[in-house]
Design a protein around this motif. Structure first.
Motif, mmCIF file in Angstrom:
data_model
loop_
_atom_site.group_PDB
_atom_site.id
_atom_site.type_symbol
_atom_site.label_atom_id
_atom_site.label_comp_id
_atom_site.label_asym_id
_atom_site.label_seq_id
_atom_site.Cartn_x
_atom_site.Cartn_y
_atom_site.Cartn_z
ATOM 1 N N THR A 1 18.792 41.032 79.095
ATOM 2 C CA THR A 1 18.681 40.867 80.549
ATOM 3 C C THR A 1 17.625 39.846 80.952
ATOM 4 N N HIS A 2 16.512 39.778 80.178
ATOM 5 C CA HIS A 2 15.437 38.866 80.595
ATOM 6 C C HIS A 2 15.300 37.639 79.706
ATOM 7 N N GLY A 3 16.001 37.616 78.574
ATOM 8 C CA GLY A 3 15.849 36.490 77.658
ATOM 9 C C GLY A 3 14.685 36.697 76.701
ATOM 10 N N ASP B 1 11.897 34.699 75.940
ATOM 11 C CA ASP B 1 10.521 34.374 76.334
ATOM 12 C C ASP B 1 9.928 35.349 77.341
ATOM 13 N N SER B 2 10.729 35.747 78.319
ATOM 14 C CA SER B 2 10.135 36.588 79.359
ATOM 15 C C SER B 2 10.239 38.074 79.030
ATOM 16 N N ARG C 1 26.384 38.669 77.415
ATOM 17 C CA ARG C 1 25.522 37.873 78.291
ATOM 18 C C ARG C 1 24.411 37.209 77.468
ATOM 19 N N MET D 1 25.913 34.280 75.500
ATOM 20 C CA MET D 1 26.230 33.187 76.421
ATOM 21 C C MET D 1 24.988 32.408 76.816
ATOM 22 N N SER D 2 23.971 33.132 77.256
ATOM 23 C CA SER D 2 22.781 32.429 77.730
ATOM 24 C C SER D 2 22.043 31.750 76.580
ATOM 25 N N MET D 3 22.150 32.326 75.381
ATOM 26 C CA MET D 3 21.559 31.679 74.214
ATOM 27 C C MET D 3 22.191 30.326 73.946
ATOM 28 N N ARG E 1 21.095 27.461 76.126
ATOM 29 C CA ARG E 1 19.739 26.947 75.991
ATOM 30 C C ARG E 1 19.479 26.552 74.556
ATOM 31 N N GLU F 1 17.031 27.465 73.132
ATOM 32 C CA GLU F 1 15.922 28.381 72.954
ATOM 33 C C GLU F 1 15.812 28.760 71.476
ATOM 34 N N LEU G 1 30.075 37.636 84.825
ATOM 35 C CA LEU G 1 28.665 37.855 84.518
ATOM 36 C C LEU G 1 27.766 37.469 85.684
ATOM 37 N N THR G 2 28.173 36.429 86.412
ATOM 38 C CA THR G 2 27.354 36.005 87.539
ATOM 39 C C THR G 2 27.519 36.943 88.724
ATOM 40 N N THR H 1 16.605 22.466 79.881
ATOM 41 C CA THR H 1 16.826 22.689 78.451
ATOM 42 C C THR H 1 16.114 23.928 77.920
ATOM 43 N N PHE I 1 22.437 31.451 86.359
ATOM 44 C CA PHE I 1 23.340 32.500 86.830
ATOM 45 C C PHE I 1 23.516 33.607 85.806
ATOM 46 N N LEU I 2 23.306 33.258 84.553
ATOM 47 C CA LEU I 2 23.497 34.253 83.502
ATOM 48 C C LEU I 2 22.275 35.151 83.306
ATOM 49 N N ARG I 3 21.168 34.783 83.946
ATOM 50 C CA ARG I 3 19.963 35.608 83.794
ATOM 51 C C ARG I 3 19.519 36.132 85.148
#
Lengths: 192, 192
Positions: A17-19, A21-22, A96, A99-101, A104, A106, A165-166, B17, B102-104
């Motif tokens: 949910t937060h990724g 780093d955060s 999710r 997808m977000s990975m 980025r 990251e 997801l959005t 990025t 949007f994904l986060r």
DNA sequence: GTCTATATACAGATAGAC
DNA sequence: GTCTATCTGTATATAGAC
């Protein structure tokens, strides 16, 4: 449940949910009701915890050909589409995450990246094979290129997924979009 | 170029990025060849810088109906698809930015969120209107629901976009997928 | 295995010279 | 407007008691 598992489950939810780093380890520790130090006893570093979460999340993913072998050919494709959709609905959190990975650059393991791409390839091949055998049996039009069409179906599914997801609400529901996808990209290709 | 603009451009690239959290102001300062303190002279906080980046990025976005009014109806839809694709190709960085936002549930302004959704709605309406007028003039099949079909086209475009952003190489190229999309979701709907 | 307390590094933000 | 130097909070990670 043992502490290690509890940490993994909590970390999976928070990373999703937060990724990366955060999500602080303090947050993970608090939600898992353990101390920060215990996380470091079980995992060498935050990065190692992350890798463990990835490995654990990706492990059960795979649609096997046996699940669709018994169906007629155009139905096979539509069934594959339903399977994909059901799968992502049941795994929103981790999907999710993935997808977000991918969007980025990251911190993430290339090994993991390769494994997910492999799953995509696997699914796309299943769809392409089903389309091809439909053409050979004469139930699907020969106008399409199975590989390219399978790739389009997968991309469209991912697009619907992103929209879901959005949480965009004022548009057609994901279910409705999948139905539209099946009509346009499969049913209309049937030889009459 | 003045320092303020240089900061904005650098921040746009880095936020796109690496995301908001893992982009440090030290990194922005270094890449923009200014001091951290100067960033705070120009922008009240990191969050304010982020908002400025968002506002600046979204500002030029909009496809106007005039751009397609002169074309025949099915060509209009295909042209809209090309316009979307051209746009995202020319704005990969910021589009990646939007997508990952949007994904986060990361820190972001609701105002900005609403503006992007509005752009989507705008585009979807243009496509739906073109489809509808095609049905009325008898060049497109009446079997489809223009609203739902327009939504599917947009979702599919976003799916292709996501695949392009992830840089997956061993599959059909984005150009090839867009071509497949136009064939399957527009050309095949033409009344013969 | 699990904890409290602490070391160390780096983030965002400020002070003040020029 | 732009800088150097610094403050302050919080992050990852470690030490060591139990």
């Amino acid at each position: 449940m043992d502490a290690r598992t509890k940490i993994l489950e909590t970390a999976t939810r928070l990373f999703a949910t937060h990724g990366y780093d955060s999500t602080s380890l303090a947050h993970v520790a608090k939600d898992a009701h353990v101390s920060k130090a215990l996380i470091f006893w079980h995992f060498e570093s935050k990065e190692a915890l992350y890798e463990a979460v990835l490995a654990r999340t990706i492990e059960p993913y795979r649609i096997e050909p046996e699940a669709i072998a018994s169906l007629g050919v155009p139905d096979q494709v539509e069934h594959l589409i339903d399977l994909y959709f059901e799968f992502v609905t049941e795994n929103v959190h981790s999907v999710r995450f993935f997808m977000s990975m991918f969007l980025r650059d990251e911190k993430h393991s290339d090994d993991f990246f390769a494994k997910v791409l492999d799953l995509y390839r696997h699914y796309r091949d299943l769809v392409a094979k089903a389309l091809l055998s439909g053409q050979k049996s004469g139930t699907l039009t020969v106008e399409i290129d199975p590989q390219a069409h399978a790739a389009l179906i997968l991309s469209s599914l991912n697009g619907i997924l992103v929209q879901a997801l959005t949480g965009e609400q004022d548009v057609a529901s994901p279910e409705r979009l999948v139905q539209e996808l099946k009509t346009s990209l499969v049913a209309r290709l049937r030889v009459q």
